[in-house]
Design a protein around this motif. Structure first.
Motif, short mmCIF file in Angstrom:
data_model
loop_
_atom_site.label_atom_id
_atom_site.label_comp_id
_atom_site.label_asym_id
_atom_site.label_seq_id
_atom_site.Cartn_x
_atom_site.Cartn_y
_atom_site.Cartn_z
N ILE A 218 0.84 -1.14 -0.11
CA ILE A 218 0.16 0.07 -0.04
C ILE A 218 0.93 1.25 -0.10
O ILE A 218 1.61 1.38 0.66
CB ILE A 218 -0.92 -0.13 1.29
CG1 ILE A 218 -1.76 -1.18 1.05
CG2 ILE A 218 -1.97 1.27 1.22
CD1 ILE A 218 -2.53 -1.51 2.54
N LEU A 219 0.66 2.33 -0.82
CA LEU A 219 1.42 3.44 -0.89
C LEU A 219 0.71 4.60 -1.24
O LEU A 219 -0.63 4.49 -1.50
CB LEU A 219 2.24 3.11 -2.29
CG LEU A 219 3.36 2.21 -2.36
CD1 LEU A 219 2.90 0.89 -3.08
CD2 LEU A 219 4.61 2.86 -2.81
N ASP A 220 1.24 5.63 -0.78
CA ASP A 220 0.44 6.96 -0.96
C ASP A 220 0.86 7.75 -2.19
O ASP A 220 2.10 8.01 -2.27
CB ASP A 220 0.60 7.80 0.23
CG ASP A 220 0.20 9.35 0.36
OD1 ASP A 220 -0.83 9.51 -0.45
OD2 ASP A 220 0.47 10.12 1.19
N LYS A 221 0.04 8.01 -3.08
CA LYS A 221 0.25 8.82 -4.27
C LYS A 221 0.71 10.16 -3.84
O LYS A 221 -0.19 10.90 -3.35
CB LYS A 221 -0.87 8.76 -5.06
CG LYS A 221 -0.51 9.17 -6.54
CD LYS A 221 0.54 8.55 -7.42
CE LYS A 221 0.57 9.23 -8.79
NZ LYS A 221 1.80 8.83 -9.32
N ASP A 222 1.80 10.62 -4.36
CA ASP A 222 2.30 12.06 -4.10
C ASP A 222 2.44 12.73 -5.24
O ASP A 222 3.30 12.01 -6.18
CB ASP A 222 3.40 12.17 -3.11
CG ASP A 222 3.25 11.81 -1.83
OD1 ASP A 222 1.89 12.06 -1.32
OD2 ASP A 222 4.09 11.35 -1.05
N THR A 223 2.13 13.86 -5.62
CA THR A 223 2.41 14.58 -6.79
C THR A 223 3.64 15.26 -6.95
O THR A 223 4.26 15.08 -8.09
CB THR A 223 1.42 15.93 -6.80
OG1 THR A 223 0.11 15.20 -6.64
CG2 THR A 223 1.34 16.47 -8.40
N PHE A 224 4.37 15.67 -5.96
CA PHE A 224 5.55 16.51 -6.05
C PHE A 224 6.69 15.80 -5.54
O PHE A 224 7.96 16.26 -5.51
CB PHE A 224 5.63 17.96 -5.53
CG PHE A 224 4.46 18.83 -6.05
CD1 PHE A 224 4.60 19.16 -7.34
CD2 PHE A 224 3.36 19.08 -5.46
CE1 PHE A 224 3.48 20.11 -8.10
CE2 PHE A 224 2.30 19.87 -6.29
CZ PHE A 224 2.57 20.38 -7.22
#
Length: 154
Positions: A75-81
């Motif tokens: 499980i991962l957290d999508k980060d934009t920058f």
């Protein structure tokens, strides 16, 4: 050896540790099985209790090569920058499921909760997943007889 399709039903997760300081995290799941990998949609803004309700298919063999019958859910957290944050992972051992499916034609683990552990091996919540294995029926030759060397026309 029995070959078939293993379907993974990714339902939801609860109690995941939030990795974002501002706003809710956007979790997604990487599902890995014997060199095959599938990725869920990103549950945008759903924070520590995301819901996916997605199905994924994997090719599976039993007994097959090797003895690594682990289904790994990262499980991962999508980060934009920045790079995506690792939240944790759950492991489901599917050897018994595949053995039963190879024998009976189909076997199912109804959706249940599995512990998610972080890289520090601490509890990070739970994920609900169901798994089904359906043996592929070997094609019959429809009763046709194929000649051997004695039946050839030479």
């Amino acid at each position: 050896m029995a070959t078939g399709i293993m379907e993974v039903l990714l339902v939801n997760a609860k109690g995941l540790g939030d990795t974002d300081f501002f706003g809710d995290m956007d979790p997604y799941v990487l599902i890995q099985y014997k060199g095959q990998e599938r990725k869920s949609v990103v549950a945008r803004g759903q924070g520590s209790s995301p819901s996916w309700n997605e199905k994924f298919s994997f090719r599976a063999e039993y007994p097959g090569s090797g003895d690594n019958f682990k289904l790994i859910l990262k499980i991962l957290d999508k980060d934009t920058f920045s790079s995506d944050d690792f939240i944790g992972q759950a492991t489901i051992y599917v050897e018994d499921l595949l053995a039963l499916g190879a024998e009976n034609g189909i076997a199912e683990l109804h959706p249940r909760k599995y512990r998610v552990v972080g890289s520090d091996q601490n509890y990070r919540g739970e994920i609900q997943v169901g798994v089904t294995f359906t043996r592929k029926v070997e094609e019959q030759n429809d009763g046709k007889k194929f000649g051997g060397w004695r039946e050839s026309n030479f």
